[in-house]
Design a protein around this motif. Structure first.
Motif, short mmCIF file in Angstrom:
data_model
loop_
_atom_site.label_atom_id
_atom_site.label_comp_id
_atom_site.label_asym_id
_atom_site.label_seq_id
_atom_site.Cartn_x
_atom_site.Cartn_y
_atom_site.Cartn_z
N ALA A 88 39.00 48.19 49.21
CA ALA A 88 37.65 48.66 48.86
C ALA A 88 37.67 49.92 48.01
O ALA A 88 36.70 50.22 47.31
CB ALA A 88 36.84 48.90 50.14
N ALA A 89 38.77 50.68 48.05
CA ALA A 89 38.87 51.92 47.29
C ALA A 89 39.42 51.71 45.88
O ALA A 89 39.53 52.66 45.10
CB ALA A 89 39.74 52.93 48.04
N ALA A 90 39.78 50.48 45.54
CA ALA A 90 40.42 50.20 44.26
C ALA A 90 39.49 50.34 43.06
O ALA A 90 38.29 50.09 43.15
CB ALA A 90 41.00 48.79 44.27
N THR A 91 40.06 50.72 41.94
CA THR A 91 39.33 50.80 40.69
C THR A 91 39.33 49.40 40.06
O THR A 91 40.39 48.87 39.73
CB THR A 91 39.99 51.79 39.71
OG1 THR A 91 40.00 53.09 40.30
CG2 THR A 91 39.25 51.84 38.38
N THR A 92 38.17 48.83 39.90
CA THR A 92 38.08 47.47 39.36
C THR A 92 36.71 47.24 38.74
O THR A 92 35.74 47.91 39.09
CB THR A 92 38.35 46.41 40.44
OG1 THR A 92 38.40 45.12 39.85
CG2 THR A 92 37.28 46.44 41.52
N ASP A 93 36.64 46.28 37.81
CA ASP A 93 35.38 45.98 37.14
C ASP A 93 34.68 44.75 37.72
O ASP A 93 33.55 44.44 37.35
CB ASP A 93 35.61 45.78 35.64
CG ASP A 93 36.54 44.61 35.35
OD1 ASP A 93 37.30 44.21 36.27
OD2 ASP A 93 36.54 44.09 34.21
N GLY A 96 31.87 61.07 46.91
CA GLY A 96 32.51 60.28 45.86
C GLY A 96 33.57 59.29 46.30
O GLY A 96 34.25 58.69 45.47
N ARG A 97 33.72 59.08 47.62
CA ARG A 97 34.71 58.12 48.11
C ARG A 97 34.11 56.71 48.15
O ARG A 97 32.90 56.56 48.28
CB ARG A 97 35.18 58.51 49.52
CG ARG A 97 35.97 59.80 49.58
CD ARG A 97 36.39 60.16 50.99
NE ARG A 97 35.25 60.41 51.86
CZ ARG A 97 34.88 59.64 52.86
NH1 ARG A 97 35.58 58.53 53.13
NH2 ARG A 97 33.84 59.94 53.60
N PHE A 98 34.97 55.70 48.04
CA PHE A 98 34.53 54.31 48.16
C PHE A 98 35.02 53.76 49.51
O PHE A 98 36.21 53.80 49.80
CB PHE A 98 35.10 53.46 47.02
CG PHE A 98 34.42 53.71 45.70
CD1 PHE A 98 33.38 52.90 45.29
CD2 PHE A 98 34.81 54.76 44.89
CE1 PHE A 98 32.73 53.12 44.08
CE2 PHE A 98 34.18 55.00 43.68
CZ PHE A 98 33.13 54.18 43.27
N VAL A 99 34.08 53.27 50.30
CA VAL A 99 34.42 52.73 51.62
C VAL A 99 33.92 51.30 51.73
O VAL A 99 32.87 50.95 51.19
CB VAL A 99 33.81 53.59 52.76
CG1 VAL A 99 34.47 54.95 52.81
CG2 VAL A 99 32.30 53.72 52.60
N GLY A 100 34.70 50.47 52.40
CA GLY A 100 34.31 49.07 52.52
C GLY A 100 35.17 48.35 53.54
O GLY A 100 35.94 48.97 54.27
N GLN A 153 43.12 50.91 33.78
CA GLN A 153 42.19 50.51 34.83
C GLN A 153 40.75 50.54 34.29
O GLN A 153 40.36 51.47 33.59
CB GLN A 153 42.30 51.45 36.02
CG GLN A 153 43.69 51.49 36.63
CD GLN A 153 44.05 50.22 37.35
OE1 GLN A 153 43.29 49.69 38.14
NE2 GLN A 153 45.24 49.71 37.08
N VAL A 154 39.97 49.51 34.60
CA VAL A 154 38.59 49.42 34.17
C VAL A 154 37.69 49.34 35.39
O VAL A 154 37.97 48.62 36.34
CB VAL A 154 38.36 48.17 33.29
CG1 VAL A 154 36.91 48.10 32.84
CG2 VAL A 154 39.30 48.18 32.10
N GLY A 155 36.60 50.12 35.37
CA GLY A 155 35.65 50.06 36.47
C GLY A 155 35.69 51.33 37.32
O GLY A 155 36.28 52.34 36.94
N GLU A 156 35.02 51.25 38.49
CA GLU A 156 34.94 52.39 39.40
C GLU A 156 35.91 52.25 40.56
O GLU A 156 36.28 51.15 40.94
CB GLU A 156 33.52 52.53 39.96
CG GLU A 156 32.51 53.08 38.99
CD GLU A 156 31.19 53.39 39.68
OE1 GLU A 156 30.74 54.55 39.60
OE2 GLU A 156 30.64 52.48 40.33
N GLY A 157 36.30 53.39 41.13
CA GLY A 157 37.17 53.38 42.29
C GLY A 157 37.89 54.70 42.44
O GLY A 157 37.82 55.57 41.57
N ILE A 211 41.39 54.80 43.55
CA ILE A 211 42.81 54.61 43.29
C ILE A 211 43.01 53.38 42.42
O ILE A 211 42.08 52.59 42.22
CB ILE A 211 43.59 54.43 44.61
CG1 ILE A 211 43.00 53.27 45.45
CG2 ILE A 211 43.61 55.72 45.42
CD1 ILE A 211 43.72 52.99 46.74
N THR A 212 44.22 53.20 41.88
CA THR A 212 44.49 52.05 41.05
C THR A 212 44.54 50.78 41.90
O THR A 212 44.70 50.84 43.12
CB THR A 212 45.83 52.19 40.30
OG1 THR A 212 46.90 52.13 41.25
CG2 THR A 212 45.89 53.50 39.54
N ALA A 213 44.43 49.64 41.23
CA ALA A 213 44.49 48.36 41.94
C ALA A 213 45.81 48.21 42.68
O ALA A 213 45.85 47.73 43.82
CB ALA A 213 44.30 47.21 40.95
#
Length: 459
Positions: free
Chosen positions: A294-299, A134-138, A63-67, A69-71
């Motif tokens: 929105a919580a996914a790890t992606t670049d 540190g959570r990602f919300v969207g 996995q590349v990028g921020e997030g 959980i995995t894609a």
């Protein structure tokens, strides 16, 4: 009180007919066509690449990028909420009312819905926020606020989203499980409800990371069981496949004649129920799935958007098609049954233990939906009232699982379908306003010097 509830239900029926009527269906279908054309038919032109980047990378840990959980965990959570009773009962209802031709229009809605879901996911990553912990919300709440500068519309979406989770994502699902287990094994619905509430609590208390870890196991497992059962019936009756497709295509443009227990259907009914049930099963345009993505790890937003295309493809063009073919091939739609009983009858007709496949499918599909929609509700509630409100939400959500299992608050169920549709209205407005952003990001990814070009050169 009884008179008041009757008035409420009459108002709801009127609103529901508007929400799921022709204006709404044309809006959601038209949005899909517009986005597909505006992005240069990206979901069709790059479909091979999309499958390579999604299906063939399901178990990849690279996995590349921020997030958070995995894609795949993100799409599993979204599919957990999407792949539900709609794939079993929804398809049965579409065919029972709209005839076999409804399946064709379900496919058409899904083909354009792939780009709608792609756009939703792209925007959810583009405008997501990172919280202090540190959570990602969207999701629609955030791209309506940060992208379209329409916070009032974001609030409207969040209100509808929160309320919808208690019906369509909660009580309807627990009741489906309780009814199936009671009918098949004689298990008391109350016991089913209590066990379900405990299991859901154990998962959702760990947040999106816990939900993601569970759904990435459940979703492939439940899909595999259902696919194996359905494909087995299709292979055992392989000679009937051409005829089944013939009936579907013929009835899509001519309507269905009344035969046996089937009352017949016009072309208009075929189109309406095909598109409506298609949207209901894959949720493209409703705005729910991007909350999980929105919580996914992606670049890059587009990379996660590719999973949105895969999500609709897997849900409607694979799972719903299997259900539809079994119903049409076995001629079960001619029995006068509707919804889940129709699908069950079709599987029992085609396979000795086919009824068990549907029963276990309903159980796993409904359980996964309870998990996925609980997360959607939490994020909507958090957007409205802040992080501390999540505890209040859970204190309401979990007991309602038990209430639903024993058939309580059915008035809320009726409202659920309406609320589910109302979620789409602010979301579609946001998609149309921000469509230039979707196109810009798509060109950035697939254009000259973009990620796609670099990856192709590295082959």
């Amino acid at each position: 009180m009884e008179g008041f509830m009757e008035q409420v239900m009459k108002v709801n029926e009127f609103v529901n007919n508007l929400v799921w009527g022709w204006p709404f269906l044309l809006l959601i279908f038209g949005t899909g066509i517009f986005l597909t054309a505006f992005t240069g038919f990206i979901s069709f032109r790059k479909f091979g690449y999309i499958i390579r980047q999604t299906f063939f990378k399901i178990f990849s840990k690279d996995q590349v990028g921020e997030g958070e959980i995995t894609a795949f965990q993100a799409v599993s959570t979204a599919l957990a909420a999407t792949v539900g009773t709609g794939n079993i009962a929804g398809v049965g209802t579409a065919i029972a009312i709209g005839g076999p031709g409804a399946v064709f229009w379900m496919w058409i809605a899904a083909l354009f819905g792939m780009t709608t879901k792609y756009g939703e996911v792209v925007l959810s990553i583009k405008y997501r926020e990172k919280t202090e912990d540190g959570r990602f919300v969207g999701g629609p709440m955030y791209y309506l606020t940060r992208g379209a500068n329409m916070k009032w519309l974001a609030i409207v979406f969040a209100v509808f989203g929160t309320l919808a989770t208690f019906g369509i994502g909660n009580m309807v699902q627990s009741n489906s499980v309780a009814d199936s287990l009671n009918a098949t094994f004689g298990i008391n619905p109350l016991i089913t409800g209590i066990v379900l509430a405990i299991l859901v609590a154990l998962v959702i208390l760990g947040g999106i990371q816990s939900i993601g870890k569970v759904t990435e196991i459940i979703v492939p497992f439940m899909a595999a069981i259902y696919i194996i059962g359905g494909v087995s019936i299709i292979l055992l009756n392989i000679t009937l496949v051409p005829e089944a497709f013939g009936v579907i295509f013929h009835d899509a443009f001519t309507g269905s004649a009344a035969t046996g227990g089937f009352v017949g259907s016009s072309i208009m009914l075929s189109v309406r129920y095909g598109v409506a049930r298609g949207v209901f099963t894959n949720e493209a345009g409703l705005g729910s799935a991007p909350i999980a993505h929105a919580a996914a790890t992606t670049d890059h937003p587009v990379r996660q958007g590719l999973w949105g295309v895969f999500e609709v493809f897997a849900d409607t063009l694979v799972l719903c098609t299997i259900t539809a073919l079994v119903i049409v091939m076995t001629g079960a739609y001619d029995t006068g049954l509707d919804g889940a009983p129709l699908t069950t009858a079709a599987f029992e007709e085609g396979l000795a233990y086919g009824g068990y496949v549907v029963t276990f499918g309903l159980i796993f599909f409904a359980f996964s939906t309870l998990l996925g929609w609980s997360y959607y509700g939490e994020r909507c509630m958090e957007f409205l009232f802040g992080p501390k409100s999540i505890i209040v939400y859970r204190l309401v959500y979990l007991p309602l699982i038990v209430v639903g299992s024993v058939g309580g608050l059915r008035a809320v169920w009726a409202l659920a379908d309406t609320l589910n549709g109302l979620m789409a209205l602010p979301n579609l407005i946001g998609l149309l306003i921000l469509s230039p952003v979707i196109v810009t990001l798509t060109k950035e990814y697939f254009g000259k010097g973009g990620i796609y070009e670099k990856e192709e050169k590295q082959k």
